[in-house]
Write a protein that holds these residues in place. Structure first.
Motif, PDB file in Angstrom:
ATOM      1  N   ILE A 117       0.848  -1.189   0.000  1.00 27.12           N
ATOM      2  CA  ILE A 117       0.000   0.000   0.000  1.00 27.12           C
ATOM      3  C   ILE A 117       0.884   1.240   0.000  1.00 27.12           C
ATOM      4  CG2 ILE A 117      -1.757   1.284   1.277  1.00 27.12           C
ATOM      5  CD1 ILE A 117      -2.652  -1.444   2.421  1.00 27.12           C
ATOM      6  N   PRO A 118       0.689   2.115  -0.978  1.00 21.74           N
ATOM      7  CA  PRO A 118       1.467   3.366  -0.992  1.00 21.74           C
ATOM      8  C   PRO A 118       1.206   4.161   0.284  1.00 21.74           C
ATOM      9  CG  PRO A 118       0.123   3.149  -2.981  1.00 21.74           C
ATOM     10  CD  PRO A 118      -0.273   2.047  -2.057  1.00 21.74           C
ATOM     11  N   ASP A 119       2.179   4.934   0.692  1.00 16.19           N
ATOM     12  CA  ASP A 119       2.050   5.683   1.937  1.00 16.19           C
ATOM     13  C   ASP A 119       2.675   7.062   1.760  1.00 16.19           C
ATOM     14  OD1 ASP A 119       1.464   6.263   4.567  1.00 16.19           O
ATOM     15  OD2 ASP A 119       3.230   5.255   5.361  1.00 16.19           O
ATOM     16  N   SER A 120       1.914   7.996   1.219  1.00 15.46           N
ATOM     17  CA  SER A 120       2.385   9.368   1.023  1.00 15.46           C
ATOM     18  C   SER A 120       1.186  10.289   1.180  1.00 15.46           C
ATOM     19  CB  SER A 120       3.006   9.524  -0.368  1.00 15.46           C
ATOM     20  OG  SER A 120       3.454  10.844  -0.543  1.00 15.46           O
ATOM     21  N   TRP A 121       1.088  10.893   2.332  1.00 12.85           N
ATOM     22  CA  TRP A 121      -0.111  11.633   2.711  1.00 12.85           C
ATOM     23  C   TRP A 121       0.035  13.121   2.421  1.00 12.85           C
ATOM     24  CZ3 TRP A 121      -4.366   9.118   4.994  1.00 12.85           C
ATOM     25  CH2 TRP A 121      -4.178   7.752   5.202  1.00 12.85           C
ATOM     26  N   ALA A 122      -0.982  13.676   1.785  1.00 14.86           N
ATOM     27  CA  ALA A 122      -1.079  15.123   1.582  1.00 14.86           C
ATOM     28  C   ALA A 122      -1.976  15.671   2.690  1.00 14.86           C
ATOM     29  CB  ALA A 122      -1.677  15.439   0.219  1.00 14.86           C
ATOM     30  N   VAL A 123      -1.703  16.883   3.111  1.00 12.84           N
ATOM     31  CA  VAL A 123      -2.507  17.531   4.145  1.00 12.84           C
ATOM     32  C   VAL A 123      -3.076  18.810   3.560  1.00 12.84           C
ATOM     33  CG1 VAL A 123      -2.473  18.575   6.451  1.00 12.84           C
ATOM     34  CG2 VAL A 123      -1.024  16.586   5.960  1.00 12.84           C
ATOM     35  N   CYS A 124      -4.378  19.015   3.765  1.00 15.16           N
ATOM     36  CA  CYS A 124      -4.998  20.231   3.254  1.00 15.16           C
ATOM     37  C   CYS A 124      -6.207  20.601   4.109  1.00 15.16           C
ATOM     38  CB  CYS A 124      -5.400  20.064   1.792  1.00 15.16           C
ATOM     39  SG  CYS A 124      -6.519  18.688   1.489  1.00 15.16           S
ATOM     40  N   HIS A 125      -6.627  21.839   3.985  1.00  9.54           N
ATOM     41  CA  HIS A 125      -7.847  22.300   4.647  1.00  9.54           C
ATOM     42  C   HIS A 125      -8.979  22.184   3.647  1.00  9.54           C
ATOM     43  CE1 HIS A 125      -6.006  23.796   8.321  1.00  9.54           C
ATOM     44  NE2 HIS A 125      -4.985  24.133   7.564  1.00  9.54           N
ATOM     45  N   ILE A 126     -10.154  21.789   4.139  1.00 11.32           N
ATOM     46  CA  ILE A 126     -11.298  21.614   3.250  1.00 11.32           C
ATOM     47  C   ILE A 126     -12.526  22.292   3.835  1.00 11.32           C
ATOM     48  CG2 ILE A 126     -10.438  19.472   2.242  1.00 11.32           C
ATOM     49  CD1 ILE A 126     -12.352  17.944   4.085  1.00 11.32           C
ATOM     50  N   GLY A 127     -13.550  22.358   3.043  1.00 10.29           N
ATOM     51  CA  GLY A 127     -14.810  22.951   3.477  1.00 10.29           C
ATOM     52  C   GLY A 127     -14.880  24.417   3.099  1.00 10.29           C
ATOM     53  N   ARG A 128     -16.079  24.920   3.136  1.00  6.78           N
ATOM     54  CA  ARG A 128     -16.314  26.305   2.763  1.00  6.78           C
ATOM     55  C   ARG A 128     -15.499  27.272   3.619  1.00  6.78           C
ATOM     56  NH1 ARG A 128     -22.181  28.154   1.306  1.00  6.78           N
ATOM     57  NH2 ARG A 128     -21.721  26.374   0.000  1.00  6.78           N
ATOM     58  N   ASP A 129     -15.469  27.016   4.925  1.00  8.66           N
ATOM     59  CA  ASP A 129     -14.726  27.909   5.827  1.00  8.66           C
ATOM     60  C   ASP A 129     -13.286  27.440   6.041  1.00  8.66           C
ATOM     61  OD1 ASP A 129     -15.142  25.661   7.335  1.00  8.66           O
ATOM     62  OD2 ASP A 129     -16.316  26.664   8.880  1.00  8.66           O
ATOM     63  N   ARG A 130     -12.898  26.318   5.424  1.00 15.30           N
ATOM     64  CA  ARG A 130     -11.545  25.761   5.462  1.00 15.30           C
ATOM     65  C   ARG A 130     -11.075  25.468   6.887  1.00 15.30           C
ATOM     66  NH1 ARG A 130      -9.136  25.338   0.926  1.00 15.30           N
ATOM     67  NH2 ARG A 130      -7.021  25.637   1.639  1.00 15.30           N
ATOM     68  N   ARG A 131     -12.026  25.136   7.759  1.00 18.57           N
ATOM     69  CA  ARG A 131     -11.669  24.813   9.144  1.00 18.57           C
ATOM     70  C   ARG A 131     -11.367  23.329   9.340  1.00 18.57           C
ATOM     71  NH1 ARG A 131     -15.751  28.470  12.750  1.00 18.57           N
ATOM     72  NH2 ARG A 131     -14.922  30.462  12.043  1.00 18.57           N
ATOM     73  N   ALA A 132     -11.872  22.500   8.450  1.00 18.53           N
ATOM     74  CA  ALA A 132     -11.601  21.065   8.561  1.00 18.53           C
ATOM     75  C   ALA A 132     -10.242  20.764   7.928  1.00 18.53           C
ATOM     76  CB  ALA A 132     -12.696  20.266   7.860  1.00 18.53           C
ATOM     77  N   ALA A 135      -8.236   8.303   3.812  1.00 23.44           N
ATOM     78  CA  ALA A 135      -8.226   9.705   4.241  1.00 23.44           C
ATOM     79  C   ALA A 135      -8.700   9.795   5.684  1.00 23.44           C
ATOM     80  CB  ALA A 135      -9.122  10.555   3.339  1.00 23.44           C
ATOM     81  N   VAL A 136      -8.264  10.861   6.340  1.00 28.51           N
ATOM     82  CA  VAL A 136      -8.710  11.173   7.697  1.00 28.51           C
ATOM     83  C   VAL A 136      -9.091  12.648   7.693  1.00 28.51           C
ATOM     84  CG1 VAL A 136      -8.103  11.236  10.144  1.00 28.51           C
ATOM     85  CG2 VAL A 136      -7.099   9.472   8.654  1.00 28.51           C
ATOM     86  N   VAL A 137     -10.344  12.928   8.049  1.00 30.57           N
ATOM     87  CA  VAL A 137     -10.840  14.303   8.068  1.00 30.57           C
ATOM     88  C   VAL A 137     -11.162  14.669   9.512  1.00 30.57           C
ATOM     89  CG1 VAL A 137     -12.638  15.882   7.274  1.00 30.57           C
ATOM     90  CG2 VAL A 137     -11.812  14.065   5.750  1.00 30.57           C
ATOM     91  N   THR A 138     -10.608  15.783   9.970  1.00 29.02           N
ATOM     92  CA  THR A 138     -10.874  16.259  11.318  1.00 29.02           C
ATOM     93  C   THR A 138     -11.534  17.621  11.220  1.00 29.02           C
ATOM     94  OG1 THR A 138      -8.910  15.096  12.118  1.00 29.02           O
ATOM     95  CG2 THR A 138      -9.857  16.774  13.569  1.00 29.02           C
TER      96      THR A 138
END
Length: 141
Positions: free
Chosen positions: A12-27, A85-88
């Protein structure tokens, strides 16, 4: 003699990108982007979201990290699925995974509940052989 019941293991490939998502970009989302080329190599056709309310965790503890490590172990190391993916956000931590079959979701929930009885877990699954959910989460280049 060959063991025909042995689970097939995948690299399984293992290279994680991190970004903010959502309209207010808080997640915040961590997503294993190389999996876009992996989707059809393995038969993980059930998209599953395991949602954990952040209120289940004490703000001062390491339980979220320990929980996440245990979930990876139960899913990926056991060959039952792949966390993509993991979304917080302010209320939950959502683990998005692809599983071999629908039975795996309830099995994982049962195993995790045994290890973390005080952690509330909500799980939802649906057939998604094309990995549409995963592809919709990929950051645009």
């Amino acid at each position: 003699m060959r063991n025909f019941f042995k689970r097939k293991r995948y690299e399984i490939p293992d290279s994680w990108a991190v970004c903010h998502i959502g309209r207010d970009r808080r997640a915040m989302m961590r997503i294993n982007t190389p999996l876009k080329d992996f989707a059809h190599k393995a038969n993980f056709s059930i998209s599953t979201i395991l949602a954990i309310p952040l209120s289940s965790f004490d703000a001062e503890s390491d339980i979220p990290i320990i929980f996440e490590d245990a979930l990876f172990e139960q899913l990926q190391n056991a060959g039952l699925g792949i966390i993509v993916a993991v979304v917080t956000n302010s209320e939950t931590r959502d683990f998005i995974a692809y599983l071999k079959n629908e039975k795996s979701g309830s099995k994982i929930k049962q195993l995790m509940r045994a290890k973390f009885p005080s952690v509330e877990m909500n799980i939802s699954s649906q057939a998604d052989g094309e990995w549409r959910l995963f592809h919709s989460l990929l950051p645009s280049s």
